[in-house]
Design a protein around this motif. Sequence first.
Motif, PDB file in Angstrom:
ATOM      1  N   ALA A   1      24.987   8.027   4.364  1.00  0.00           N
ATOM      2  CA  ALA A   1      25.720   9.114   3.483  1.00  0.00           C
ATOM      3  C   ALA A   1      25.158   8.926   2.009  1.00  0.00           C
ATOM      4  N   GLN A   2      25.140   7.870   1.548  1.00  0.00           N
ATOM      5  CA  GLN A   2      24.728   7.573   0.077  1.00  0.00           C
ATOM      6  C   GLN A   2      23.255   7.542  -0.133  1.00  0.00           C
ATOM      7  N   ARG A   3      22.392   7.385   0.896  1.00  0.00           N
ATOM      8  CA  ARG A   3      20.998   7.025   0.652  1.00  0.00           C
ATOM      9  C   ARG A   3      19.911   8.220   1.256  1.00  0.00           C
ATOM     10  N   LYS A   4      20.282   9.008   2.203  1.00  0.00           N
ATOM     11  CA  LYS A   4      19.512   9.672   2.842  1.00  0.00           C
ATOM     12  C   LYS A   4      18.699  10.807   2.067  1.00  0.00           C
ATOM     13  N   ASP A   5      19.474  11.042   1.310  1.00  0.00           N
ATOM     14  CA  ASP A   5      18.798  12.300   0.327  1.00  0.00           C
ATOM     15  C   ASP A   5      17.949  11.629  -1.009  1.00  0.00           C
ATOM     16  N   LEU A   6      17.807  10.319  -0.868  1.00  0.00           N
ATOM     17  CA  LEU A   6      16.994   9.636  -1.852  1.00  0.00           C
ATOM     18  C   LEU A   6      15.613   9.182  -1.417  1.00  0.00           C
ATOM     19  N   GLN A   7      15.540   9.640  -0.063  1.00  0.00           N
ATOM     20  CA  GLN A   7      14.455   8.956   0.326  1.00  0.00           C
ATOM     21  C   GLN A   7      13.198   9.598  -0.168  1.00  0.00           C
ATOM     22  N   GLY A   8      12.197   8.571  -0.564  1.00  0.00           N
ATOM     23  CA  GLY A   8      10.790   8.790  -1.223  1.00  0.00           C
ATOM     24  C   GLY A   8      10.799   9.242  -2.499  1.00  0.00           C
ATOM     25  N   ILE A   9      11.825   9.309  -3.214  1.00  0.00           N
ATOM     26  CA  ILE A   9      11.913   9.676  -4.487  1.00  0.00           C
ATOM     27  C   ILE A   9      11.329   8.511  -5.587  1.00  0.00           C
TER      28      ILE A   9
ATOM     29  N   THR B   1       0.886  -1.244  -0.173  1.00  0.00           N
ATOM     30  CA  THR B   1       0.090   0.112  -0.230  1.00  0.00           C
ATOM     31  C   THR B   1       0.646   1.336   0.037  1.00  0.00           C
ATOM     32  N   HIS B   2       1.781   1.273   0.692  1.00  0.00           N
ATOM     33  CA  HIS B   2       2.665   2.573   0.757  1.00  0.00           C
ATOM     34  C   HIS B   2       4.320   2.070   0.753  1.00  0.00           C
ATOM     35  N   PRO B   3       4.551   1.695  -0.630  1.00  0.00           N
ATOM     36  CA  PRO B   3       5.952   1.295  -0.723  1.00  0.00           C
ATOM     37  C   PRO B   3       6.880   2.563  -0.835  1.00  0.00           C
ATOM     38  N   GLU B   4       6.526   3.596  -0.498  1.00  0.00           N
ATOM     39  CA  GLU B   4       7.259   4.592  -0.497  1.00  0.00           C
ATOM     40  C   GLU B   4       7.780   5.033   1.027  1.00  0.00           C
ATOM     41  N   GLU B   5       7.300   4.106   1.986  1.00  0.00           N
ATOM     42  CA  GLU B   5       7.622   4.305   3.408  1.00  0.00           C
ATOM     43  C   GLU B   5       8.238   3.151   3.913  1.00  0.00           C
ATOM     44  N   MET B   6       9.250   3.208   4.708  1.00  0.00           N
ATOM     45  CA  MET B   6       9.973   2.173   5.026  1.00  0.00           C
ATOM     46  C   MET B   6      10.398   2.050   6.424  1.00  0.00           C
ATOM     47  N   TYR B   7      10.603   0.866   7.350  1.00  0.00           N
ATOM     48  CA  TYR B   7      11.171   0.525   8.705  1.00  0.00           C
ATOM     49  C   TYR B   7      12.618  -0.058   8.069  1.00  0.00           C
ATOM     50  N   ILE B   8      13.723   0.073   8.800  1.00  0.00           N
ATOM     51  CA  ILE B   8      14.805  -0.481   8.530  1.00  0.00           C
ATOM     52  C   ILE B   8      15.093  -1.578   9.704  1.00  0.00           C
TER      53      ILE B   8
ATOM     54  N   SER C   1      11.282   6.333  -8.728  1.00  0.00           N
ATOM     55  CA  SER C   1      12.458   6.281  -9.902  1.00  0.00           C
ATOM     56  C   SER C   1      12.125   4.865 -10.512  1.00  0.00           C
ATOM     57  N   PRO C   2      11.914   4.987 -11.789  1.00  0.00           N
ATOM     58  CA  PRO C   2      11.457   6.099 -12.787  1.00  0.00           C
ATOM     59  C   PRO C   2      10.340   6.709 -12.327  1.00  0.00           C
ATOM     60  N   LYS C   3      10.078   8.018 -12.723  1.00  0.00           N
ATOM     61  CA  LYS C   3       8.853   8.919 -12.280  1.00  0.00           C
ATOM     62  C   LYS C   3       7.593   7.825 -12.949  1.00  0.00           C
ATOM     63  N   GLY C   4       6.610   7.818 -12.125  1.00  0.00           N
ATOM     64  CA  GLY C   4       5.517   7.373 -12.413  1.00  0.00           C
ATOM     65  C   GLY C   4       5.477   5.733 -12.318  1.00  0.00           C
ATOM     66  N   SER C   5       6.656   5.006 -12.003  1.00  0.00           N
ATOM     67  CA  SER C   5       6.687   3.643 -12.014  1.00  0.00           C
ATOM     68  C   SER C   5       6.153   3.161 -10.750  1.00  0.00           C
ATOM     69  N   GLY C   6       5.839   3.840  -9.621  1.00  0.00           N
ATOM     70  CA  GLY C   6       5.617   3.300  -8.407  1.00  0.00           C
ATOM     71  C   GLY C   6       6.652   2.741  -7.613  1.00  0.00           C
ATOM     72  N   ARG C   7       7.830   2.656  -8.089  1.00  0.00           N
ATOM     73  CA  ARG C   7       8.831   2.150  -7.324  1.00  0.00           C
ATOM     74  C   ARG C   7       9.894   3.376  -6.795  1.00  0.00           C
ATOM     75  N   TYR C   8      10.262   2.857  -5.619  1.00  0.00           N
ATOM     76  CA  TYR C   8      11.137   3.799  -4.787  1.00  0.00           C
ATOM     77  C   TYR C   8      12.237   3.113  -4.105  1.00  0.00           C
ATOM     78  N   PRO C   9      13.425   3.463  -4.873  1.00  0.00           N
ATOM     79  CA  PRO C   9      14.751   2.721  -4.380  1.00  0.00           C
ATOM     80  C   PRO C   9      15.046   2.932  -2.926  1.00  0.00           C
ATOM     81  N   GLU C  10      14.611   4.042  -2.289  1.00  0.00           N
ATOM     82  CA  GLU C  10      14.793   4.298  -1.207  1.00  0.00           C
ATOM     83  C   GLU C  10      13.716   5.188  -0.465  1.00  0.00           C
ATOM     84  N   PRO C  11      12.800   4.106   0.073  1.00  0.00           N
ATOM     85  CA  PRO C  11      11.353   4.637   0.683  1.00  0.00           C
ATOM     86  C   PRO C  11      11.923   5.522   1.919  1.00  0.00           C
ATOM     87  N   ARG C  12      10.881   6.415   2.142  1.00  0.00           N
ATOM     88  CA  ARG C  12      11.158   7.339   3.240  1.00  0.00           C
ATOM     89  C   ARG C  12      11.143   6.534   4.752  1.00  0.00           C
TER      90      ARG C  12
END
Length: 411
Positions: free
Chosen positions: A236-244, A167-174, A246-257
């Motif tokens: 360092a590598q992934r904090k600024d990628l959160q919630g983006i 439901t929320h692939p853009e949000e994540m627990y680590i 990629s690719p736009k409109g794909s519903g995929r979030y390599p680094e969910p928030r």
Amino acid sequence: MKPSTVLAPSALFLVLSLALPAAQAQTTPGAKPAAPIAQLVGQLDLGRYKETIRGLARFGDRKQGTERNRKAIAWIEAQLKSYGCATERIHYDYVAAPRERVPATGGGRGGPSGQGGSTLFGTRAPTGVNQDPMAQPDERLRALNAEQPDPKGGPREEVYCTKVGSTHPEEMYIVAAHMDGLGFGEAANDDASGTALVMELARILNAPGVSTERSIRFALWNNEETGLNGASAYVAQRKDLQGIESPKGSGRYPEPRWLGMIQHDMMMFDHGMPVSHTGAGGKTVAAPPLEQRREADVNIEFQANSKHAEGAQKLAWAFRAANDKYAADYPASVGPHMTNTDSTPFMDHVPSISLRENERGQQIGAGWNPHWHQPTDLVSTFSDKDYLLGLNAAQTTLAAIAQLAGARKEP
């Protein structure tokens, strides 16, 4: 409740109270199926947990920068893939430098300052890192652990896998632990015990028929023992990628928030405060009792001076509530002195907690575990009562993260 909100303790108690405890999860003829969380927790097994620890121990202490470390990473990745969890690796360059410890702050009438703002109470025993291979009497282990890393450092890798939310692939627990160790032993407790816990949760939550509303990332850090370098590289590598997306409109979030970070580091040994006694030659020595203490517990820690301390405290109490409802043998306690573990690089970016056998600054740092970084950190050193403490931590995290991420299991 908004999807990104961490459940407050009272809310989680209310929700969890609707589910059957793990001890009542078995079904009887005509009975209703167990609640989803109880079903999932019921799949944890002491034998499997121990077997995963033994699998990691086959690579010795897994010291960073060595072939045994690289082989262990490959083995972990193969296991995660076999569970159906999609894996990736983080690549980074480790530059060797003295580890910077958190300054000892706190202190009070009980004793001197400990790390993370703690106070060192009562009897203390020496701590340190064994650097002598001959202190390991097992010739096989001496040979296995003989290779040492390049003192200058070099390229390093670590592996993680992700359960994508439905439901929320853009949000994540680590959910994480570190897989490297020290001391010329098997690093069974520090930290095969935490690594095996994370791997067991990955196995259960990626099983057929299990879904989660939010994503969960299972991370096994490298270079913890050199100064949290692997976890720091990830941040360092992934904090600024959160919630983006990629690719736009794909519903995929390599680094969910990031919604929360949960670290597991040394899960099995809670034998209590060292006891002073007379040793060889009449010398006074201090060591913890041989048996797990009756009041042993899982320590859930947050850091009181982190930028997300309020959210981290709520997260810690949510885990405590899950322990009360689902853990079978040992309780949990909450403390504010999280320090010197891989949740530290995350704590100013997201609510972060650490699960341990003891408080890191106040107890482990005062010599409560004589096997810490020693050649005695072996699978054979620990009893089933010790392994059960690690399994209880797994029950705690699985129950809490299943609730927070919205886990479901098809009948």
